[in-house]
Design a protein around this motif. Structure first.
Motif, short mmCIF file in Angstrom:
data_model
loop_
_atom_site.label_atom_id
_atom_site.label_comp_id
_atom_site.label_asym_id
_atom_site.label_seq_id
_atom_site.Cartn_x
_atom_site.Cartn_y
_atom_site.Cartn_z
N THR A 62 37.71 30.67 54.55
CA THR A 62 38.98 31.38 54.55
C THR A 62 39.75 30.99 55.80
OG1 THR A 62 38.21 33.33 55.77
CG2 THR A 62 37.84 33.31 53.38
N PRO A 82 41.16 32.46 49.14
CA PRO A 82 41.40 33.84 49.60
C PRO A 82 40.08 34.59 49.75
CG PRO A 82 42.81 33.29 47.74
CD PRO A 82 41.80 32.18 47.85
N VAL A 84 37.41 37.75 49.81
CA VAL A 84 37.22 38.95 49.00
C VAL A 84 36.36 39.92 49.79
CG1 VAL A 84 36.48 39.89 46.79
CG2 VAL A 84 37.35 37.55 46.91
N ASP A 93 42.32 49.65 49.22
CA ASP A 93 41.84 48.27 49.14
C ASP A 93 40.91 48.08 47.95
OD1 ASP A 93 43.25 47.50 51.35
OD2 ASP A 93 41.60 47.86 52.75
N LYS A 96 42.82 47.29 44.86
CA LYS A 96 43.37 45.93 44.84
C LYS A 96 42.29 44.86 44.61
CE LYS A 96 46.85 47.26 48.29
NZ LYS A 96 47.32 47.01 49.69
N LEU A 97 41.03 45.26 44.65
CA LEU A 97 39.94 44.30 44.63
C LEU A 97 39.93 43.40 43.38
CD1 LEU A 97 37.56 43.35 46.31
CD2 LEU A 97 36.11 44.98 45.09
N LEU A 99 42.27 42.24 41.51
CA LEU A 99 43.30 41.22 41.61
C LEU A 99 42.92 40.16 42.64
CD1 LEU A 99 46.10 40.29 40.71
CD2 LEU A 99 47.08 41.70 42.54
N LYS A 100 42.37 40.60 43.77
CA LYS A 100 41.95 39.65 44.81
C LYS A 100 40.82 38.76 44.30
CE LYS A 100 43.20 42.42 48.89
NZ LYS A 100 42.68 43.08 50.11
N VAL A 101 39.87 39.34 43.58
CA VAL A 101 38.76 38.56 43.06
C VAL A 101 39.27 37.52 42.07
CG1 VAL A 101 36.71 38.66 41.61
CG2 VAL A 101 37.04 40.37 43.39
N GLU A 103 42.23 36.09 41.81
CA GLU A 103 42.96 35.02 42.49
C GLU A 103 42.00 34.07 43.21
OE1 GLU A 103 46.30 34.46 46.05
OE2 GLU A 103 45.54 36.46 45.54
N SER A 104 41.01 34.62 43.90
CA SER A 104 40.07 33.80 44.65
C SER A 104 39.20 32.97 43.73
CB SER A 104 39.20 34.69 45.55
OG SER A 104 38.47 33.91 46.45
N TYR A 126 32.06 36.83 52.62
CA TYR A 126 33.30 36.94 51.85
C TYR A 126 33.54 35.76 50.90
CZ TYR A 126 34.68 40.59 55.20
OH TYR A 126 34.75 41.72 55.97
#
Length: 382
Positions: A62, A82, A84, A93, A96-97, A99-101, A103-104, A126
């Motif tokens: 990252t 990105p 996670v 947070d 939002k997890l 969506l973050k997962v 994308e990553s 991460y």
């Protein structure tokens, strides 16, 4: 021998499969964030390259991780994805997890496709979770757990992996094979006694005085800084030298004792092999990587576990403590007086340190990098 038979004799030291038309091995390692995740990944990369010099090794990381400095310095390409981070408590947070997962994982899949990955090797942290999810059903996975208590990322990865390895038994990953932690060759081949004079000269230390190495990881540790700076004069009067890495964002004020061995302070230790070689005793945190390095080279230790997290640092140290190679002092109990009463006499007791060194060496795994490299190439079909 008949004319249609061919025998190929492999030359001593020649990489296995060289000259035999084998496809170029592509390994992706995921272990960003802290040195405890990055260093085992790089040790594996080095071990694979020794056997297959043509291997393509790609590290995932990252933009804020320590890997941005460590990975390029070792000569390996770094692909950024990105992070996670897993929230410790329910909060916004956590919402939002997903969506973050997503994308990553998407970006990680792009990396795996770009490099033609044959195997993904994760070390936790991460970066590993998106790597495991991106590789699922596409690329074989190998998981290595360095800590005595597995984290969430590796618990997920272990369910998807072809092979699961751990540094110690009972890591919490069912069916894990215990192999130790991969370490770089500068550590596993270190001869402390042969390098001692060079190491002490490098740091400007007394060539013969008992010497204590103090460090708290890459960022330092305030508890160690406070305890040792407060005991510095007593340490000097006892005839003991110190090499103390206080962390790049910290500082310590030391009043040197006239005629005593020097108390050397540095922000960061770039050459840990020389730091280890200079020391008779180390006082440090007990991250998995640190415990593995100290054990491999037989350096007596006083471990002061980080008081945060899930208690894994105390568990990491336990095998060496049980073997008699180290002492354990709780973070809140390390005071200047404790340093004077316990660590100073230990540093002056050469016979005790020798016995601790032998006990520590017996708990180490010097060949873990080679063992893991063989497993990774096997899983990759190489």
């Amino acid at each position: 021998m008949s004319g249609d038979q061919t025998v190929r004799i492999q030359r001593l030291g020649e990489p296995q499969g060289a000259g035999m038309g084998m496809r170029r091995l592509s390994v992706v390692v995921a272990g960003g964030g802290t040195a405890g995740h990055i260093e085992p990944a790089l040790a594996l990369a080095d071990a694979v390259r020794r056997v297959r010099p043509d291997a393509q090794i790609t590290a995932l990381g990252t933009e804020r991780g320590l890997e941005n400095r460590l990975v390029p310095a070792r000569g390996y390409p770094l692909e950024l994805i990105p992070p996670v981070p897993m929230p410790r408590k329910p909060n916004t947070d956590l919402l939002k997890l997903p969506l973050k997962v997503r994308e990553s994982v998407h970006q990680t899949r792009d990396v795996l496709d770009k490099v033609g990955a044959h195997v993904v090797v994760g070390f936790g942290g991460y970066v590993s979770l998106p790597a495991y999810l991106a590789a699922r059903g596409r690329v074989p996975i190998v998981v290595h757990e360095a800590n005595a208590r597995a984290g969430l990322a590796n618990k997920v990865g272990a369910k998807l992996a072809s092979r699961v390895l751990s540094a110690t038994p009972d890591s919490g990953l069912p069916g894990a094979q215990t192999i130790g932690i991969p370490l770089r060759e500068s550590i596993t081949r270190l001869d402390r006694w042969k390098l001692r004079m060079q190491a002490r000269q490098h740091f400007g230390l007394h060539p013969h005085a008992p010497t204590v190495l103090v460090f708290g990881g890459s960022q330092g540790a305030q508890t160690l800084n406070t305890a040792f700076s407060g005991a510095a004069q007593a340490i000097g009067r006892a005839g003991i030298g110190v090499l103390h890495a206080h962390g790049p964002k910290n500082s310590v004020a030391i009043q040197q004792v006239m005629g005593a061995p020097i108390y050397r302070t540095v922000p960061y230790l770039e050459q840990m092999d020389l730091a280890y070689a200079a020391a008779d005793l180390v006082v440090c945190r007990s991250g998995a990587m640190t415990v593995a390095e100290v054990s491999a080279i037989g350096l007596p230790a006083v471990f002061v576990p980080l008081p945060h997290g899930n208690g894994e640092q105390a568990l990491n140290a336990q095998p060496v403590v049980s073997a008699g190679g180290a002492r354990l002092i709780a973070d809140e109990e390390l005071t200047p007086q404790r340093v004077i009463d316990e660590i100073v006499p230990m540093a002056l007791d050469a016979q005790r340190l020798q016995m601790m060194s032998q006990a520590t060496m017996g708990t180490g795994h010097r060949e873990a990098d080679q063992v893991l490299a063989r497993i990774v190439m096997e899983v990759a079909g190489q």
